[in-house]
Design a protein around this motif. Structure first.
Motif, short mmCIF file in Angstrom:
data_model
loop_
_atom_site.label_atom_id
_atom_site.label_comp_id
_atom_site.label_asym_id
_atom_site.label_seq_id
_atom_site.Cartn_x
_atom_site.Cartn_y
_atom_site.Cartn_z
N LEU A 1 49.06 40.19 35.31
CA LEU A 1 48.34 40.82 34.21
C LEU A 1 46.83 40.94 34.46
O LEU A 1 46.21 41.93 34.06
CB LEU A 1 48.56 40.04 32.91
CG LEU A 1 49.99 40.00 32.38
CD1 LEU A 1 50.03 39.19 31.09
CD2 LEU A 1 50.54 41.41 32.14
N LEU A 2 46.26 39.93 35.10
CA LEU A 2 44.81 39.90 35.24
C LEU A 2 44.33 40.03 36.68
O LEU A 2 43.13 40.19 36.93
CB LEU A 2 44.24 38.62 34.63
CG LEU A 2 44.55 38.40 33.15
CD1 LEU A 2 43.94 37.08 32.67
CD2 LEU A 2 44.05 39.56 32.30
N GLY A 3 45.26 39.94 37.65
CA GLY A 3 44.87 40.08 39.04
C GLY A 3 44.08 38.91 39.59
O GLY A 3 43.28 39.08 40.52
N ILE A 4 44.29 37.71 39.05
CA ILE A 4 43.55 36.54 39.50
C ILE A 4 44.51 35.38 39.73
O ILE A 4 45.64 35.37 39.23
CB ILE A 4 42.47 36.12 38.49
CG1 ILE A 4 43.10 35.86 37.10
CG2 ILE A 4 41.37 37.17 38.39
CD1 ILE A 4 42.11 35.38 36.07
N ALA A 5 44.05 34.38 40.46
CA ALA A 5 44.85 33.19 40.73
C ALA A 5 44.84 32.27 39.50
O ALA A 5 43.87 32.26 38.73
CB ALA A 5 44.30 32.45 41.94
N PRO A 6 45.91 31.50 39.30
CA PRO A 6 45.99 30.61 38.13
C PRO A 6 44.86 29.58 38.06
O PRO A 6 44.50 29.14 36.97
CB PRO A 6 47.34 29.92 38.31
CG PRO A 6 48.14 30.86 39.14
CD PRO A 6 47.16 31.49 40.08
N ASP A 7 44.31 29.19 39.22
CA ASP A 7 43.25 28.16 39.19
C ASP A 7 41.85 28.75 39.01
O ASP A 7 40.85 28.03 39.08
CB ASP A 7 43.30 27.31 40.46
CG ASP A 7 43.12 28.12 41.74
OD1 ASP A 7 42.98 29.36 41.66
OD2 ASP A 7 43.11 27.51 42.82
N LEU B 1 57.56 35.66 39.19
CA LEU B 1 56.74 36.24 38.12
C LEU B 1 55.58 35.28 37.85
O LEU B 1 55.79 34.16 37.38
CB LEU B 1 57.57 36.44 36.86
CG LEU B 1 56.82 37.04 35.66
CD1 LEU B 1 56.28 38.42 36.00
CD2 LEU B 1 57.73 37.11 34.43
N GLU B 2 54.37 35.73 38.15
CA GLU B 2 53.18 34.91 37.95
C GLU B 2 52.20 35.76 37.13
O GLU B 2 51.60 36.70 37.64
CB GLU B 2 52.59 34.53 39.31
CG GLU B 2 51.77 33.24 39.28
CD GLU B 2 50.55 33.39 38.41
OE1 GLU B 2 50.56 32.83 37.28
OE2 GLU B 2 49.61 34.07 38.83
N LEU B 3 52.06 35.43 35.85
CA LEU B 3 51.36 36.32 34.93
C LEU B 3 49.85 36.40 35.16
O LEU B 3 49.24 37.42 34.85
CB LEU B 3 51.64 35.89 33.49
CG LEU B 3 53.09 36.08 33.04
CD1 LEU B 3 53.21 35.83 31.55
CD2 LEU B 3 53.61 37.46 33.39
N ASP C 1 34.09 39.21 32.03
CA ASP C 1 33.85 40.59 31.58
C ASP C 1 34.52 41.63 32.46
O ASP C 1 34.62 42.80 32.07
CB ASP C 1 32.35 40.87 31.53
CG ASP C 1 31.67 40.12 30.40
OD1 ASP C 1 32.35 39.81 29.41
OD2 ASP C 1 30.46 39.83 30.54
N SER C 2 35.03 41.26 33.62
CA SER C 2 35.67 42.22 34.51
C SER C 2 37.19 42.20 34.40
O SER C 2 37.87 42.98 35.07
CB SER C 2 35.27 41.94 35.97
OG SER C 2 35.79 40.68 36.40
N LEU C 3 37.73 41.34 33.55
CA LEU C 3 39.19 41.21 33.47
C LEU C 3 39.80 42.34 32.63
O LEU C 3 39.26 42.71 31.58
CB LEU C 3 39.56 39.85 32.88
CG LEU C 3 39.14 38.65 33.72
CD1 LEU C 3 39.47 37.34 33.00
CD2 LEU C 3 39.80 38.68 35.09
N PRO C 4 40.97 42.88 33.04
CA PRO C 4 41.58 44.06 32.38
C PRO C 4 42.44 43.67 31.18
O PRO C 4 43.67 43.86 31.18
CB PRO C 4 42.43 44.66 33.50
CG PRO C 4 42.86 43.47 34.31
CD PRO C 4 41.70 42.50 34.28
N PHE C 5 41.82 43.18 30.12
CA PHE C 5 42.59 42.70 28.98
C PHE C 5 43.35 43.82 28.27
O PHE C 5 44.47 43.61 27.79
CB PHE C 5 41.67 41.98 27.99
CG PHE C 5 41.16 40.67 28.50
CD1 PHE C 5 42.02 39.60 28.69
CD2 PHE C 5 39.82 40.49 28.80
CE1 PHE C 5 41.56 38.38 29.17
CE2 PHE C 5 39.35 39.27 29.28
CZ PHE C 5 40.22 38.21 29.46
N GLN C 6 42.77 45.00 28.16
CA GLN C 6 43.47 46.10 27.50
C GLN C 6 44.76 46.45 28.24
O GLN C 6 45.82 46.62 27.64
CB GLN C 6 42.57 47.34 27.41
CG GLN C 6 43.24 48.56 26.78
CD GLN C 6 43.46 48.38 25.28
OE1 GLN C 6 42.54 48.05 24.54
NE2 GLN C 6 44.68 48.60 24.85
N ASP C 7 44.67 46.56 29.55
CA ASP C 7 45.86 46.84 30.35
C ASP C 7 46.88 45.71 30.22
O ASP C 7 48.09 45.95 30.16
CB ASP C 7 45.49 47.04 31.81
CG ASP C 7 44.70 48.31 32.05
OD1 ASP C 7 44.73 49.20 31.17
OD2 ASP C 7 44.05 48.42 33.11
#
Length: 381
Positions: free
Chosen positions: A234-240, A228-230, A360-366
């Motif tokens: 949740l955001l579809g991006i790498a932690p770094d 599980l890597e949030l 601005d492209s991150l899916p915060f609502q989802d």
């Protein structure tokens, strides 16, 4: 998180260390067979039949009567104390002679087992989990209680389980004395991530299944848990991935995620899992991160420091990175020290935040909605 003694699991290649000579008498079973299993009518042909039979053959568990095992009934705390005492004496002596003279009737039927454990393991008197179990013996045993007491018994009898899975943490647990059961293939968790669900009730069937794996190495599980890597979940991006600069300091997704999911989770719980944001609750997370960055700078000016001693963080615990967990814990502690050292009105304004292009492209609502269904962050804390 409840505090537990650290129980170190030793060499991966080791066989189970028999603390008594009988441990390998019955093939490779950890315990000897001391009796035949009753013919329970309510588990014939079910997945519980083999496990319950094995537990009864070795004397760890009994049926509720001669014909019924009642697999779906909750395992009580008193029953957990009893089976733990039986496990202890079986590992030490290979018999249940210690308890033969005790009549197992009446409300206090489990007291001899409690007395035995307290005599054999004096440290139990200081164990809050065990004391709580004994205070309410008729209530259902929780999953973490079950593994807490089993780990104490294994440690006291110097019984070491071979590691067959490389697991350091699951979303809601990184306690070594429980993680050892994942590593040994005895515990697999309640979902694809291996979540413990520590406060969940334990059925007699589930307890029998896990005890059977403890007894018989052939039944142990090779686990392929889904990490599980949030940041990705949740955001579809790498932690770094760099999300922002706070006062000129680079903040990655891994650093920001603990504050983000905490804010989302709190809002979901306090608003009865509302599906609609009244305003972007991530502002709370941004303020928290700004406070942490400020705390680092002020602590350095004030000569304050934070040490978490021997604390170890693992990727995947709460779905977070080890780096993100460590940074949040350190900055949170520094923030409290700074507040104690300075008057609130003397704290400077929070540092300015500059956002990376990806922001601005991150899916915060989802992400807000999905947080409701995550292990640890979702329906219960």
């Amino acid at each position: 998180m409840w505090k537990k003694r650290i129980f170190s699991v030793l060499l991966t290649a080791m066989l189970i260390l028999p603390s008594s000579a009988f441990a390998a008498e019955n093939g490779e079973w950890l315990l000897p067979k001391i009796q035949d299993a009753p013919a329970f009518t309510d588990i014939t042909g079910t997945i519980c039949e083999t496990a319950a039979g094995l537990c009864c053959e070795t004397g760890l568990m009994t049926g509720v009567d001669a014909k019924h095992f009642m697999p779906e009934v909750g395992l009580s705390r008193a029953q957990t104390v009893a089976l733990s005492a039986r496990l202890h004496t079986l590992l030490r002596t290979g018999t249940l002679d210690t308890f033969q003279e005790h009549s197992q009737t009446g409300a206090d039927w489990w007291k001899p087992y409690d007395a035995y454990l307290r005599e054999q393991i004096p440290a139990l008197a200081e164990n809050q989990v065990y004391e709580s179990m004994c205070d309410y013996p008729s209530t259902n045993c929780y999953r973490h209680e079950f593994f807490e007491i089993l780990s104490i018994v294994l440690e006291d009898t110097e019984t070491v389980l071979p590691e067959i899975n490389d697991i350091n943490a699951v979303p809601d647990c990184m306690e070594p004395n429980i993680i050892q059961f994942y590593r040994a293939g005895i515990l697999s968790g309640k979902d694809a991530y291996g979540s413990l669900h520590a406060g969940g009730p334990l059925s007699r069937c589930a307890a029998a299944a896990m005890l059977a794996r403890l007894i018989d190495p052939a039944q142990r599980l090779t686990l392929q848990l889904q990490p599980l890597e949030l940041c990705q979940e949740l955001l579809g991006i790498a932690p770094d991935t760099v999300l922002m600069w706070v006062g000129g300091q680079e903040i990655t997704a891994g650093q920001f995620m603990p504050s983000l999911v905490s804010a989302f989770s709190y809002y979901n719980h306090s608003h009865f899992a509302s599906m609609v944001l009244t305003g972007w609750e991530g502002d709370i997370a941004l303020e928290e991160v700004a406070q942490m960055v400020q705390a680092e700078a002020l602590a350095q000016e004030l000569g304050l420091a934070f040490s978490d001693g021997d604390a170890v963080y693992y990727d995947g615990y709460h779905g977070l990175t080890a780096e993100g967990q460590a940074w949040t814990a350190s900055c949170t502690a520094l923030y409290e020290q700074v507040k104690a050292a300075l008057e609130p009105e003397t704290l400077p304004d929070l540092p300015e935040i500059q956002y990376a292009e990806i922001w601005d492209s991150l899916p915060f609502q989802d992400a807000f909605v999905q947080t409701r269904n995550l292990p640890y962050w979702g329906n219960t804390f």
